[in-house]
Design a protein around this motif. Structure first.
Motif, PDB file in Angstrom:
ATOM      1  N   VAL A 240       0.829  -1.201   0.000  1.00  0.00           N
ATOM      2  CA  VAL A 240       0.000   0.000   0.000  1.00  0.00           C
ATOM      3  C   VAL A 240       0.870   1.260   0.000  1.00  0.00           C
ATOM      4  CG1 VAL A 240      -1.621   1.364   1.369  1.00  0.00           C
ATOM      5  CG2 VAL A 240      -2.001  -1.090   1.064  1.00  0.00           C
ATOM      6  N   GLY A 241       0.562   2.156  -0.933  1.00  0.00           N
ATOM      7  CA  GLY A 241       1.171   3.477  -0.925  1.00  0.00           C
ATOM      8  C   GLY A 241       2.556   3.581  -1.516  1.00  0.00           C
ATOM      9  N   THR A 242       3.144   2.467  -1.967  1.00  0.00           N
ATOM     10  CA  THR A 242       4.510   2.497  -2.488  1.00  0.00           C
ATOM     11  C   THR A 242       4.548   1.933  -3.902  1.00  0.00           C
ATOM     12  OG1 THR A 242       5.389   2.141  -0.259  1.00  0.00           O
ATOM     13  CG2 THR A 242       6.890   1.775  -2.106  1.00  0.00           C
ATOM     14  N   PRO A 243       4.888   2.743  -4.894  1.00  0.00           N
ATOM     15  CA  PRO A 243       4.999   2.222  -6.259  1.00  0.00           C
ATOM     16  C   PRO A 243       5.934   1.027  -6.322  1.00  0.00           C
ATOM     17  CG  PRO A 243       5.035   4.603  -6.304  1.00  0.00           C
ATOM     18  CD  PRO A 243       5.104   4.202  -4.851  1.00  0.00           C
ATOM     19  N   HIS A 244       5.578   0.040  -7.132  1.00  0.00           N
ATOM     20  CA  HIS A 244       6.354  -1.198  -7.224  1.00  0.00           C
ATOM     21  C   HIS A 244       7.619  -0.986  -8.056  1.00  0.00           C
ATOM     22  CE1 HIS A 244       7.280  -5.448  -7.770  1.00  0.00           C
ATOM     23  NE2 HIS A 244       6.337  -5.725  -6.898  1.00  0.00           N
ATOM     24  N   GLU A 245       8.710  -1.555  -7.602  1.00  0.00           N
ATOM     25  CA  GLU A 245       9.957  -1.482  -8.370  1.00  0.00           C
ATOM     26  C   GLU A 245       9.807  -2.262  -9.673  1.00  0.00           C
ATOM     27  OE1 GLU A 245      14.708  -2.711  -7.941  1.00  0.00           O
ATOM     28  OE2 GLU A 245      13.323  -2.973  -6.243  1.00  0.00           O
ATOM     29  N   ILE A 246      10.304  -1.702 -10.747  1.00  0.00           N
ATOM     30  CA  ILE A 246      10.222  -2.345 -12.053  1.00  0.00           C
ATOM     31  C   ILE A 246      11.514  -3.122 -12.316  1.00  0.00           C
ATOM     32  CG2 ILE A 246       9.929  -2.013 -14.534  1.00  0.00           C
ATOM     33  CD1 ILE A 246       7.473  -1.326 -12.805  1.00  0.00           C
ATOM     34  N   SER A 247      11.357  -4.394 -12.642  1.00  0.00           N
ATOM     35  CA  SER A 247      12.481  -5.246 -13.043  1.00  0.00           C
ATOM     36  C   SER A 247      12.225  -5.652 -14.489  1.00  0.00           C
ATOM     37  CB  SER A 247      12.567  -6.486 -12.140  1.00  0.00           C
ATOM     38  OG  SER A 247      12.756  -6.113 -10.791  1.00  0.00           O
ATOM     39  N   PRO A 248      12.794  -4.927 -15.450  1.00  0.00           N
ATOM     40  CA  PRO A 248      12.447  -5.135 -16.864  1.00  0.00           C
ATOM     41  C   PRO A 248      12.757  -6.540 -17.359  1.00  0.00           C
ATOM     42  CG  PRO A 248      13.627  -3.068 -16.560  1.00  0.00           C
ATOM     43  CD  PRO A 248      13.761  -3.835 -15.274  1.00  0.00           C
ATOM     44  N   VAL A 249      11.891  -7.038 -18.221  1.00  0.00           N
ATOM     45  CA  VAL A 249      12.087  -8.341 -18.847  1.00  0.00           C
ATOM     46  C   VAL A 249      12.904  -8.210 -20.129  1.00  0.00           C
ATOM     47  CG1 VAL A 249      10.045  -8.353 -20.343  1.00  0.00           C
ATOM     48  CG2 VAL A 249      10.853 -10.511 -19.334  1.00  0.00           C
ATOM     49  N   ASP A 250      13.215  -6.983 -20.516  1.00  0.00           N
ATOM     50  CA  ASP A 250      13.871  -6.702 -21.793  1.00  0.00           C
ATOM     51  C   ASP A 250      15.134  -7.529 -22.020  1.00  0.00           C
ATOM     52  OD1 ASP A 250      12.269  -4.584 -20.718  1.00  0.00           O
ATOM     53  OD2 ASP A 250      12.946  -3.283 -22.340  1.00  0.00           O
ATOM     54  N   SER A 251      15.959  -7.671 -20.973  1.00  0.00           N
ATOM     55  CA  SER A 251      17.237  -8.370 -21.156  1.00  0.00           C
ATOM     56  C   SER A 251      17.047  -9.851 -21.455  1.00  0.00           C
ATOM     57  CB  SER A 251      18.111  -8.204 -19.907  1.00  0.00           C
ATOM     58  OG  SER A 251      17.491  -8.771 -18.772  1.00  0.00           O
ATOM     59  N   TYR A 252      15.909 -10.408 -21.096  1.00  0.00           N
ATOM     60  CA  TYR A 252      15.634 -11.821 -21.354  1.00  0.00           C
ATOM     61  C   TYR A 252      14.954 -12.033 -22.704  1.00  0.00           C
ATOM     62  CZ  TYR A 252      16.525 -11.992 -16.357  1.00  0.00           C
ATOM     63  OH  TYR A 252      17.103 -11.850 -15.108  1.00  0.00           O
ATOM     64  N   LEU A 253      14.206 -11.029 -23.155  1.00  0.00           N
ATOM     65  CA  LEU A 253      13.406 -11.207 -24.372  1.00  0.00           C
ATOM     66  C   LEU A 253      13.839 -10.317 -25.526  1.00  0.00           C
ATOM     67  CD1 LEU A 253       9.808 -11.498 -22.853  1.00  0.00           C
ATOM     68  CD2 LEU A 253      11.461 -13.315 -23.355  1.00  0.00           C
ATOM     69  N   GLY A 254      14.670  -9.315 -25.251  1.00  0.00           N
ATOM     70  CA  GLY A 254      15.083  -8.415 -26.313  1.00  0.00           C
ATOM     71  C   GLY A 254      13.979  -7.479 -26.755  1.00  0.00           C
ATOM     72  N   ARG A 255      12.969  -7.302 -25.920  1.00  0.00           N
ATOM     73  CA  ARG A 255      11.853  -6.391 -26.196  1.00  0.00           C
ATOM     74  C   ARG A 255      11.249  -5.972 -24.875  1.00  0.00           C
ATOM     75  NH1 ARG A 255       7.424  -8.993 -24.652  1.00  0.00           N
ATOM     76  NH2 ARG A 255       7.112 -11.226 -25.060  1.00  0.00           N
ATOM     77  N   PRO A 256      10.488  -4.864 -24.857  1.00  0.00           N
ATOM     78  CA  PRO A 256       9.820  -4.452 -23.617  1.00  0.00           C
ATOM     79  C   PRO A 256       8.753  -5.468 -23.212  1.00  0.00           C
ATOM     80  CG  PRO A 256       9.905  -2.643 -25.200  1.00  0.00           C
ATOM     81  CD  PRO A 256      10.296  -3.886 -25.944  1.00  0.00           C
ATOM     82  N   GLY A 257       8.446  -5.492 -21.920  1.00  0.00           N
ATOM     83  CA  GLY A 257       7.367  -6.339 -21.449  1.00  0.00           C
ATOM     84  C   GLY A 257       6.017  -5.833 -21.928  1.00  0.00           C
ATOM     85  N   LEU A 258       5.054  -6.723 -22.000  1.00  0.00           N
ATOM     86  CA  LEU A 258       3.699  -6.367 -22.427  1.00  0.00           C
ATOM     87  C   LEU A 258       2.959  -5.659 -21.293  1.00  0.00           C
ATOM     88  CD1 LEU A 258       2.864  -9.737 -24.207  1.00  0.00           C
ATOM     89  CD2 LEU A 258       3.483  -7.570 -25.310  1.00  0.00           C
ATOM     90  N   SER A 259       2.261  -4.600 -21.617  1.00  0.00           N
ATOM     91  CA  SER A 259       1.579  -3.784 -20.612  1.00  0.00           C
ATOM     92  C   SER A 259       0.307  -4.452 -20.105  1.00  0.00           C
ATOM     93  CB  SER A 259       1.215  -2.418 -21.214  1.00  0.00           C
ATOM     94  OG  SER A 259       0.208  -2.581 -22.208  1.00  0.00           O
ATOM     95  N   PHE A 260      -0.207  -3.931 -18.995  1.00  0.00           N
ATOM     96  CA  PHE A 260      -1.478  -4.429 -18.483  1.00  0.00           C
ATOM     97  C   PHE A 260      -2.606  -4.108 -19.457  1.00  0.00           C
ATOM     98  CE2 PHE A 260      -5.333  -4.079 -15.790  1.00  0.00           C
ATOM     99  CZ  PHE A 260      -5.381  -5.391 -15.349  1.00  0.00           C
ATOM    100  N   ALA A 261      -2.522  -2.957 -20.114  1.00  0.00           N
ATOM    101  CA  ALA A 261      -3.541  -2.618 -21.115  1.00  0.00           C
ATOM    102  C   ALA A 261      -3.541  -3.636 -22.250  1.00  0.00           C
ATOM    103  CB  ALA A 261      -3.296  -1.208 -21.658  1.00  0.00           C
ATOM    104  N   GLN A 262      -2.356  -4.099 -22.648  1.00  0.00           N
ATOM    105  CA  GLN A 262      -2.275  -5.133 -23.676  1.00  0.00           C
ATOM    106  C   GLN A 262      -2.902  -6.425 -23.172  1.00  0.00           C
ATOM    107  OE1 GLN A 262      -0.950  -5.230 -27.084  1.00  0.00           O
ATOM    108  NE2 GLN A 262      -2.304  -6.993 -26.831  1.00  0.00           N
ATOM    109  N   TRP A 263      -2.646  -6.755 -21.901  1.00  0.00           N
ATOM    110  CA  TRP A 263      -3.239  -7.969 -21.328  1.00  0.00           C
ATOM    111  C   TRP A 263      -4.770  -7.866 -21.362  1.00  0.00           C
ATOM    112  CZ3 TRP A 263      -6.687  -8.983 -17.497  1.00  0.00           C
ATOM    113  CH2 TRP A 263      -6.852 -10.333 -17.174  1.00  0.00           C
ATOM    114  N   VAL A 264      -5.301  -6.706 -20.973  1.00  0.00           N
ATOM    115  CA  VAL A 264      -6.760  -6.530 -20.995  1.00  0.00           C
ATOM    116  C   VAL A 264      -7.287  -6.674 -22.420  1.00  0.00           C
ATOM    117  CG1 VAL A 264      -8.685  -4.975 -20.515  1.00  0.00           C
ATOM    118  CG2 VAL A 264      -6.737  -5.058 -18.950  1.00  0.00           C
TER     119      VAL A 264
END
Length: 276
Positions: A240-264
């Motif tokens: 609660v109240g603390t933005p989550h730290e981002i750990s990018p998947v880019d280095s494993y996939l060579g592309r940005p991670g898919l957004s929540f909007a994309q998931w929806v």
């Protein structure tokens, strides 16, 4: 041949597709093989049978084995499985003995290490985007998403990203002996999740905050084990109240991670009124 446990689950299905696209033979485990609805070229077997003949590598999902990891992993060791890629959890970094999710996944990782097989432990952080499916029924019928922590921040991971990292671990040697930890690409509160579902589907969603007791009873009615319910409440309270730290998947996939909007967008019909 590669064995996929939990093959009809959120991660298992896209992983099966990744492996087929790579030209690999797949044996898929399901609790109900007859209704698995997997591609025709996939060999489907019952999870309870755990057939390991001809299997070189395994994707292991703890949720597929309600009795725990010890017995199936022992069978894999006896069968001489060369590589085990496990869907673990970043909660293993939490040494709180009350966090049973962490305890069970630490046990899973230990059992696999003890086999002597090559291993990779996937540790998705930030929560699965697919947990939003718990809201599907109430959003379709009432346009409401109920949750106890509207200001709990996570970085939800699309299951297709988890499957893609798993495929890399199964198909290459690049992740052997590693513990990939990765989150979704953006930090969102649960109220944000509800808002985004409404924006993507074109049908506004109202967020309604539950008390802890209301959430506990709702999750128990949904069949979530009591220990998991209590772990959830403790974990979400810390977010609660603390933005989550981002750990990018880019280095494993060579592309940005898919957004929540994309998931929806990928699951939009699940939330729209008049669908089931």
């Amino acid at each position: 041949m590669i064995l996929i446990s939990g093959a009809t689950g959120h991660v298992g299905r896209p992983l099966v597709n990744e492996l087929l696209a790579a030209g690999r033979k797949v044996r898929a485990l399901s609790r109900e093989p007859v209704g698995a609805d997997l591609p025709a070229e996939v060999e489907v077997a019952a999870t309870v049978d755990l057939p390991l003949d001809g299997i070189d590598s395994v994707f292991f999902v703890l949720a597929a084995f309600p009795g725990g990891s010890a017995e199936p992993i022992a069978r894999m060791k006896a069968a001489g499985i060369r590589r085990i890629v496990a869907l673990s959890s970043y909660s293993v970094l939490d040494d709180d003995p009350k966090n049973m999710i962490a305890v069970k996944h630490r046990e899973l990782e230990r059992h696999i290490r003890e086999t002597g097989a090559e291993w990779t432990f996937l540790r998705p952080a930030g929560g699965f985007a697919a947990t939003a499916l718990e809201w599907a029924g109430q959003i379709r019928t009432e346009g409401v998403a109920r949750f106890p922590f509207g200001d709990a921040w996570t970085a939800p991971v699309h299951e297709r990203d988890i499957a893609a990292v798993a495929a890399r671990a199964l198909l290459t040697d690049e992740l052997v002996g590693k513990t990939p930890l990765f989150s979704g690409p953006e930090s969102l509160s649960y109220a944000d999740r509800a808002r985004i579902i409404g924006e993507v589907t074109g049908e506004p969603v109202r967020f309604a905050e539950l008390t802890h007791d209301e959430a506990r009873q709702e999750w128990l009615r949904a069949g979530i084990p009591p220990h998991a319910v209590e772990a959830r409440l403790r974990i979400f309270a810390k977010l609660v109240g603390t933005p989550h730290e981002i750990s990018p998947v880019d280095s494993y996939l060579g592309r940005p991670g898919l957004s929540f909007a994309q998931w929806v967008a990928d699951h939009a019909d699940t939330f729209r009124k008049g669908t089931s």
